[in-house]
Design an enzyme around this catalytic site. Structure first.
Site, PDB file in Angstrom:
ATOM      1  N   ARG A 120      41.273  43.286  35.181  1.00 22.43           N
ATOM      2  CA  ARG A 120      39.906  42.819  35.400  1.00 22.43           C
ATOM      3  C   ARG A 120      39.150  42.881  34.079  1.00 22.43           C
ATOM      4  NH1 ARG A 120      37.869  47.052  34.138  1.00 22.43           N
ATOM      5  NH2 ARG A 120      35.802  46.119  34.154  1.00 22.43           N
TER       6      ARG A 120
ATOM      7  N   ALA B  39      36.374  40.170  31.821  1.00 22.75           N
ATOM      8  CA  ALA B  39      36.509  38.796  31.350  1.00 22.75           C
ATOM      9  C   ALA B  39      37.520  38.623  30.206  1.00 22.75           C
ATOM     10  CB  ALA B  39      35.133  38.249  30.950  1.00 22.75           C
TER      11      ALA B  39
ATOM     12  N   ARG C 181      40.005  33.786  39.860  1.00 24.39           N
ATOM     13  CA  ARG C 181      38.661  34.377  39.945  1.00 24.39           C
ATOM     14  C   ARG C 181      37.695  33.399  39.280  1.00 24.39           C
ATOM     15  NH1 ARG C 181      37.424  40.382  38.728  1.00 24.39           N
ATOM     16  NH2 ARG C 181      35.750  39.839  40.157  1.00 24.39           N
TER      17      ARG C 181
ATOM     18  N   GLN D 171      33.809  50.832  39.329  1.00 26.44           N
ATOM     19  CA  GLN D 171      34.403  50.634  38.000  1.00 26.44           C
ATOM     20  C   GLN D 171      33.770  51.542  36.956  1.00 26.44           C
ATOM     21  OE1 GLN D 171      33.409  48.123  40.045  1.00 26.44           O
ATOM     22  NE2 GLN D 171      34.545  46.229  39.669  1.00 26.44           N
TER      23      GLN D 171
ATOM     24  N   ASP E 253      30.546  38.287  32.134  1.00 27.69           N
ATOM     25  CA  ASP E 253      31.671  37.488  32.604  1.00 27.69           C
ATOM     26  C   ASP E 253      31.486  36.011  32.313  1.00 27.69           C
ATOM     27  OD1 ASP E 253      33.699  39.118  34.578  1.00 27.69           O
ATOM     28  OD2 ASP E 253      31.731  40.047  34.441  1.00 27.69           O
TER      29      ASP E 253
ATOM     30  N   LYS F 267      28.397  42.107  36.332  1.00 23.76           N
ATOM     31  CA  LYS F 267      28.607  42.797  37.597  1.00 23.76           C
ATOM     32  C   LYS F 267      27.289  42.989  38.345  1.00 23.76           C
ATOM     33  CE  LYS F 267      31.878  43.788  38.837  1.00 23.76           C
ATOM     34  NZ  LYS F 267      32.773  43.008  39.715  1.00 23.76           N
TER      35      LYS F 267
END
Length: 347
Positions: free
Chosen positions: A48, A50, A89, A193, A234, A245
């Site tokens: 995970r 970017a 994604r 996270q 991202d 996020k």
């Protein structure tokens, strides 16, 4: 996080991923030799962040080409598999960019694709180091050469990249210069996270940190306990609107109110110049179970559903500076590090 535990690497015939779903309790790896496994790994957040997704996408093309040769697929089947990797994604533009980077090498075979993907990985690590240096220089030029209280949201460290990190790359550079007093790591619901990954990386690097609930972040900022917030991204629209996020907007609003800078650290590949503003960013909505259950036990009434967007978009007017490997762009004006009232940080 150190380079002794690579987030992802090509083994010669497979992609080896550090499984971020089991950190910090266990350090395990997933070996990927087929597209189904890779797409599942991307969606489950085994890999995970970017920049890391961009590299994973590039190596994913090598996986698809290898699988096509092994299983006798025609070009259409191979290309369909590559498209599945590219769309695994939707919000992180780097994933598609990584796939597109290596497409010209597909006709030359998996080895050529993997070699170009490795070049992308090496570029990412060098770029992250540059982001860290540029970001630290910019912050210290405004704050003065002194220990700072830094807030970060989600995980934009070595685990989210090919190595070193973007937002945490800036933090680590500040730490190496003796200029970090404390880092507040937002826990980052619903998959934690920040608590699981960012705190683990900071602890590994010897950076003092405290984990806090996402909802505490605006109060921490407004109480004068933070000098600067540094987050990743991202996708960044051409006007500077920043997708990160979920929960990042609250941090940004509090920073503007407190008069401290919000610094976004991301590679230039995260900037989507084809996207005029943030209204066009596709916002991934994830499985409701992520917020309706905890540890396998349902925490909400059975008949209640969930809204689970993975990202939000911070308007450019709330972003003080964008740090890439090419330098710093001051997106908005008015905030300077340390402008807010300083107060004693909790122990």
């Amino acid at each position: 996080m150190t380079n002794d535990v690579p987030t992802l690497e090509w083994t010669g015939d497979a992609l080896r991923l550090l499984d971020q779903t089991v950190l910090p309790g266990r350090v395990e790896f997933l070996t990927v030799r087929d597209v189904d496994t890779l797409v599942d790994a991307i969606r489950r957040l085994v890999v995970r962040g970017a920049p890391a997704l961009g590299v994973a996408g590039a190596f994913g093309v090598a996986v698809a080409v290898s699988q096509a040769a092994r299983e006798g697929w025609d070009a259409a089947g191979r290309d369909a598999a590559i498209a599945r990797v590219r769309g695994a994604r939707p919000t992180a533009v780097n994933l598609a960019a990584g796939v597109d980077r290596v497409l010209p090498f597909v006709s030359r075979g998996a080895e050529a694709v993997a070699a170009e993907a490795q070049s992308l990985l090496d570029e990412d690590v060098r770029g992250n180091r540059a982001i860290g240096a540029f970001g630290a220089d910019w912050i210290l030029a405004r704050a003065g050469d002194r220990p700072l209280r830094v807030l970060t949201h989600c995980n934009a460290g070595a685990l989210a990249t090919a190595g070193w990190g973007t937002a945490l790359g800036v933090v680590r550079e500040l730490h190496d210069r003796g200029c970090v007093e404390l880092v507040y790591a937002d826990e980052t619901r619903p998959l934690l996270q920040g608590a699981r990954l960012t705190a683990w990386e900071l602890d590994q690097a010897g950076v003092p940190c405290l984990v806090q609930a996402d909802g505490a972040a605006p109060s921490t900022i407004l109480r004068g306990l933070v000098d600067v917030a540094v987050i990743g991204a991202d996708r960044i629209a051409a006007n500077g609107d920043t997708a990160n996020k979920i929960g990042s907007v609250g941090v940004a609003l509090a920073c503007r109110e407190a008069g401290i800078p919000l610094v976004v650290a991301a590679p230039w590949s995260t900037v989507d110049l084809a996207l005029p503003d943030g209204t066009g960013v596709p916002i991934e909505e994830r499985d409701a179970a992520e917020i309706l259950a905890w540890g396998g036990a349902r925490t909400a009434p059975e008949r209640v559903g969930a809204f689970n967007p993975a990202f939000d978009v911070t308007p450019a007017r709330l972003v003080t500076a964008l740090v890439t490997e090419t330098g710093v762009l001051e997106v908005s004006a008015g905030a300077t590090p340390g402008a807010a009232r300083r107060a004693a940080a909790p122990g």
